[in-house]
Design an enzyme around this catalytic site. Structure first.
Site, PDB file in Angstrom:
ATOM      1  N   GLY A 714      49.804  65.072 -25.915  1.00 46.02           N
ATOM      2  CA  GLY A 714      51.116  65.670 -25.626  1.00 46.02           C
ATOM      3  C   GLY A 714      51.026  67.151 -25.352  1.00 46.02           C
ATOM      4  O   GLY A 714      50.198  67.861 -25.919  1.00 46.02           O
ATOM      5  N   GLU A 717      54.908  71.251 -25.850  1.00 45.88           N
ATOM      6  CA  GLU A 717      55.178  72.383 -26.729  1.00 45.88           C
ATOM      7  C   GLU A 717      54.009  73.337 -26.954  1.00 45.88           C
ATOM      8  O   GLU A 717      54.206  74.522 -27.187  1.00 45.88           O
ATOM      9  CB  GLU A 717      55.700  71.839 -28.078  1.00 45.88           C
ATOM     10  CG  GLU A 717      57.107  71.290 -27.917  1.00 45.88           C
ATOM     11  CD  GLU A 717      57.543  70.327 -29.015  1.00 45.88           C
ATOM     12  OE1 GLU A 717      56.910  69.275 -29.158  1.00 45.88           O
ATOM     13  OE2 GLU A 717      58.501  70.637 -29.718  1.00 45.88           O
TER      14      GLU A 717
HETATM   15 MO1  MOS Z   1      61.499  69.447 -28.767  1.00 45.22          MO
HETATM   16  S1  MOS Z   1      62.042  71.100 -29.857  1.00 45.22           S
HETATM   17  O1  MOS Z   1      61.111  68.276 -29.964  1.00 45.22           O
HETATM   18  O2  MOS Z   1      62.708  69.034 -27.713  1.00 45.22           O
END
Ligand code: MOS
Length: 752
Positions: A714, A717
Site C-alpha cells: 500500500g 500514505e
Molecule cells: Mo486515510 S487518513 O485512512 O483516508
C-alpha cells in the site's frame, strides 16, 4: 510461444478512468441530476458553544422558490441511542447528530437547512435566517485545552493498534546519557482540503427507499450508518460513490452534509442535494493539532540509549479521536530504553480525524526532527546516525518485520540525491543570495489488509467485469483492479471493466489506511483465479484436449486472451474458444480475501510496515527567508508495486502534501469567536504548482510474500510521512536555525 505482450502486475498503465475524469464524464456526488431535485443550503452556527433560543425563518420562507426549512424544531425522527449512530470507523464519545437538539457544539455547526427549487434561492434565503443564541464559554485554543488533557482509554481500532510499550529504564538511561536532547515539537491544525467538497445528492424513490450519491470513502459503511441513524432499513438505502475527488481521510466517516440531505429528503419526500461550501469544509474534520515532547539520550558515538516520548493531540468535546503519535520512533530505532505517553485534549470544535497517515504523519515526522538534532549533537552525518541506530526488527513490539528494505531505501535515495557531496556544517552551502540545505528523514506506515470481496464475470465475447464495493479516492483502485484481473486471466485492459463505489457490489471496507490495493487486489485475484479454474474444467471437456496434462491453473499461463500449458506453450486455446466449446454464456464468481488466506501471517507474529527515506534540498533566500523546496527524492520500500505509474503518483501527492505540512498548511484559531479564521484558499495555503519543483520517486525492491497475498503493502500514505521533517532538517542545514514548529513559516526564520 511465450507471453511477451502481457499487461499485468508491474505494468505502468495510465488510469483506466483518466479519460472519464478529464472529459467530465465521471460524475461526482453533486453532479447527479435526478428528476425533481431540490437544493438545500445549510445555515451555520456563528457561535462555538451554547444553545439556539430562536430561529427567525419568516424572511427566508418568503423568498420565491423556497420549499421548506428543516431544523431541530421540525426534523424527521432520528435514532435516539448514540450506538445507532456509530459508523464504520466510529470512535468513543457522542457522535455528532445534526439538528438533534438546540445545542451548539462547534462554530459552523449546521443548525438549519433551507430547501428551495433552485440553489440560488436556497442560498439567498439561508442568508436571511436569523438565529438567536444563548452563548456559553468556549475554548478552541489548543494550548489552553492542554489544561484538560487526559489519557484516552485505548480500544482496538481497525486492525492496527500499537499502544506505546515501554522497554528498559528510559529515565535512568536518559539521566546517564552522554548526549541529551530535550525539546518540544508542534504541528499546527490542518484541514484535509480535498478538491471535491463534501456533497450528497439524495434521490427519493417514493417507495421509502433512497439512493445517496455521496462524497464518502466507503459506500457500505455509509449505507449501514444512514439506515441505522434514520431508521430506514439497510435494503432501503443504496450509496453510490463511483468517483471521489480526493479524501485524505475526510470522507472516512459520514459527514454532516449527508445527515442534513437525508433528513431534508425524508421530511419532504423529495430528492435533495446538499453541498458544503469551501468555508464550511473548515467546519468539520481536520488533522489534530499536536504537541510532542521528546527526550533523547545517546552515547558520543551516536548510539541512542534513551527515547522518552510524550504527546498530546486535539479532539472535540464530544468524541475522543486518538492517533498513534509516539510509537513510530520506538518501533523504528534500535534503542534499549524507550517509553511513550499519549493524551488527548478536548476543545470546542468538530472532532479531529484521520488525515493521510494519521499519527505517523505527525509523530514520525516530528520525531525525525529530533533525530536530526541528535545527529548534529553527536557530530554524525544525519544519514549515518540513522544507520547506527538501524533496527532490523520492530523494536517496540520485539517482532520481526515481514520485510524492511529501509537500508536499501537509504542507500538508493542517497545515491540518487548525491548525499555524499553534502558539506556537514550548517550554512556551508550557498549559491548567490540563497543558502542551500540538504536534509534527510525516515518515513514509516502500516501495511494493512482488510477483508474484501470481489466478483468476476467473464462473458462469451471474452470480456471481463470485476466488481467490488471498494472506493477509488483518486488512488487508482479502478486501475489496480484492472491490472490484477489482466494479470490473472491474461486479458487486455480494454477487455476489462472494473466497477466499484456502490453499496450493491460485493462487500468491501471503507478505503483508507493504504489497504485498498492490497485488499481489493487480492479479492480480484481470487475471483479471477476461480474463473480460471472453471475455464480449465471447461477446457478438459473439449474434444481435442488442448490443455491435456494441466492438473491445476498453476500449470497454465494466461496471456493474450488465451490459456497455454506452462510446460509447452504451443499447446494453447483462446478463452473465447473454451467458452464456446463448453456452451458457456458467462462465468460468474464471487470470492472474499481475508487476512489468513495464502499463508498470511498474523499481526501478533510479525510487524507489517512500509518504510521510506526522504532526501530534500531547500534554498533559502538569506534576506527574505523565503524557502523553496527545490529537490526531493523519496525512496520507498512498500513491497510489490502493482502499477509503477499510479504508484509514483501516490508518492508525488504525499510529498506535495508533506511540503504543505512543512511550509504552508495551518488553520488558525480565532480564540475570541471560537472559529477557524483562515477558512479559504486565499489564507489557508495548500501547495500550488509554483511551490513544487523536482520530485523523484524510487521504489526499492522489496519482495514480501508474507505481508499480503499479492505481496503489496500500500502506498496512499507513506509518501507524506517524514517529508516535512526532511524539509525542516534541510532548512536547519541551510540556515543553522532549528524550527520545531510546523509549518516553518517565514516569521519563524526571522532573527529574534
Ligand atoms: Mo486515510 S487518513 O485512512 O483516508
Amino acid at each position: 510461444m511465450t507471453a511477451t505482450t502481457k499487461i499485468g502486475i508491474g505494468t505502468s498503465l495510465s488510469r483506466v478512468d483518466g479519460a472519464e475524469k478529464v472529459t467530465g464524464k465521471a460524475k461526482y456526488a453533486a453532479e447527479y441530476n435526478v428528476p425533481g431535485l431540490l437544493y438545500g443550503v445549510t445555515v451555520s452556527a456563528r457561535i462555538a458553544k451554547g444553545r439556539i433560543t430562536h430561529l427567525e425563518e419568516n424572511a427566508a420562507r418568503a423568498v420565491p422558490g423556497v420549499v421548506d426549512i428543516v431544523s431541530h424544531l421540525n426534523r424527521p425522527k432520528q435514532a435516539w441511542l448514540d450506538h445507532s449512530w456509530k459508523d464504520e470507523l466510529g470512535i468513543p464519545g457522542e457522535p455528532f447528530k445534526a439538528f438533534h437538539d438546540d445545542r451548539i457544539l462547534f462554530a459552523g455547526q449546521p443548525i438549519a437547512v433551507v430547501i428551495a427549487e433552485t440553489f440560488e434561492a436556497a442560498r439567498f434565503a439561508a442568508s436571511l435566517v436569523e438565529v438567536a443564541y444563548e452563548e456559553e464559554p468556549h475554548n478552541i485554543d489548543f494550548t489552553a485545552s492542554l489544561a484538560e488533557k487526559f489519557t484516552p482509554s485505548y480500544f482496538k481500532r481497525r486492525n492496527t493498534y500499537h499502544p506505546p510499550k515501554k522497554r528498559g529504564d528510559p529515565d535512568t538511561a536518559f539521566a546517564n546519557a552522554t548526549l541529551k536532547l530535550e525539546a518540544e515539537y508542534h504541528l499546527a491544525t490542518e484541514h484535509h482540503n480535498p478538491m471535491e467538497m463534501h456533497a450528497s445528492t439524495v434521490e427519493w424513490h417514493g417507495d421509502g427507499s433512497i439512493t445517496v450519491y455521496d462524497k464518502i470513502q466507503g459506500s457500505q459503511g455509509d449505507q449501514a450508518y444512514l439506515a441505522s441513524a434514520f431508521g430506514l432499513g439497510k435494503k432501503n438505502v443504496r450509496v453510490v460513490n463511483a468517483y471521489v475527488g480526493g479524501g485524505f481521510g475526510s470522507g472516512l466517516r459520514p459527514q454532516w452534509q449527508v445527515q442534513v440531505a437525508v433528513m431534508a429528503a425524508i421530511h419532504l419526500e423529495r430528492s435533495v442535494r446538499v453541498v458544503m461550501t469551501r468555508a464550511q469544509m473548515f467546519t468539520h474534520v481536520h488533522r489534530p493539532e499536536c504537541t510532542y515532547s521528546i527526550r533523547l539520550g545517546a552515547e558520543h558515538t551516536g548510539k541512542l540509549s534513551a527515547m522518552i516520548n510524550d504527546a498530546t493531540t486535539s479532539t472535540s468535546r464530544f468524541e475522543n479521536n486518538m492517533e498513534d503519535i509516539v510509537v513510530w520512533g520506538m518501533m523504528n530505532y534500535d534503542c534499549p530504553n524507550a517509553s511513550g505517553e499519549y493524551t488527548i485534549a478536548p476543545r470546542d470544535t468538530y472532532t479531529s480525524a484521520d488525515m493521510r497517515a494519521p499519527g505517523a504523519a505527525t509523530g514520525m515526522t516530528l520525531f525525525e526532527i529530533a533525530i536530526d538534532e541528535m545527529a548534529y549533537k553527536a557530530k554524525v552525518d544525519p544519514l549515518e546516525f540513522r544507520l547506527i541506530n538501524y533496527s532490523e526488527v520492530d523494536s517496540m513490539n520485539e517482532t520481526p518485520f515481514t520485510s524492511k528494505a529501509l537500508r536499501e531505501a537509504y542507500r538508493e535515495g542517497a545515491e540518487r540525491f548525491g548525499w555524499e557531496k553534502r558539506s556537514p556544517q550548517p550554512r556551508s552551502m550557498r549559491e548567490g543570495r540563497e543558502l542551500i540545505g540538504w536534509g534527510v528523514a525516515t518515513g514509516m506506515w502500516d501495511a494493512q489488509f482488510s477483508k474484501t470481496a470481489a466478483r468476476a464475470v467473464l462473458t462469451a465475447d471474452g470480456r471481463l467485469e470485476v466488481a467490488s464495493a471498494t472506493s477509488d479516492i483518486g488512488t487508482g483502485t479502478y486501475t489496480v483492479m484492472t491490472l490484477v484481473a489482466a494479470d490473472t486471466l491474461g486479458l487486455a485492459p480494454e477487455q476489462i471493466t472494473a466497477r466499484l463505489g456502490d453499496s450493491d457490489l460485493p462487500t468491501a471496507p471503507v478505503e483508507g489506511g493504504s489497504w485498498a490495493a492490497a485488499s481489493t487486489g487480492a479479492a480480484v485475484q481470487l475471483a479471477c483465479q476461480s474463473v480460471a479454474k472453471r475455464l480449465l474444467k471447461a477446457a478438459e471437456k473439449m474434444e481435442d484436449k488442448p490443455l491435456h496434462g494441466a492438473k491445476s491453473i498453476d500449470d497454465l499461463v494466461f496471456a493474450d486472451g488465451a490459456m497455454a500449458l506452462k510446460s509447452d506453450p504451443s499447446r494453447r486455446v483462446a478463452i473465447t474458444e473454451v467458452m464456446t466449446a463448453a456452451g458457456l454464456d458467462r462465468i460468474e464468481v464471487e470470492e472474499t480475501a481475508s487476512p489468513g488466506i495464502g499463508g498470511m501471517i498474523s499481526m501478533a507474529q510479525k510487524s507489517r510496515n512500509t518504510h521510506s527515506a526522504i532526501f530534500c534540498e531547500v534554498r533559502v533566500d538569506e534576506e527574505l527567508n523565503q524557502v523553496r523546496v527545490t529537490r526531493v527524492v523519496s525512496a520507498v520500500a512498500a513491497g510489490r508495486i502493482i502499477n509503477p505509474k499510479t504508484a509514483r503518483s501516490q508518492i508525488l501527492g504525499g510529498v506535495v502534501m508533506g511540503i504543505g505540512m512543512a511550509l504552508h498548511e495551518e488553520t488558525f484559531a480565532d480564540k475570541a469567536l471560537g472559529r477557524w479564521m483562515n477558512h479559504n484558499y486565499a489564507e489557508y495555503h495548500v501547495p500550488a504548482h509554483a511551490d513544487i519543483e523536482d520530485i523523484d520517486v524510487i521504489f526499492v525492491d522489496e519482495p514480501d510474500p508474507e505481508v499480503t497475498p499479492l505481496g503489496v503493502k500500500g502506498l496512499g500514505e507513506i509518501g507524506i510521512v517524514g517529508t516535512a521533517a526532511a524539509v525542516a532538517n534541510a532548512i536547519y542545514h541551510a540556515t543553522g536555525k532549528r524550527v520545531r514548529q510546523l509549518p516553518v513559516t517565514i516569521d519563524k526564520l526571522l532573527p529574534p
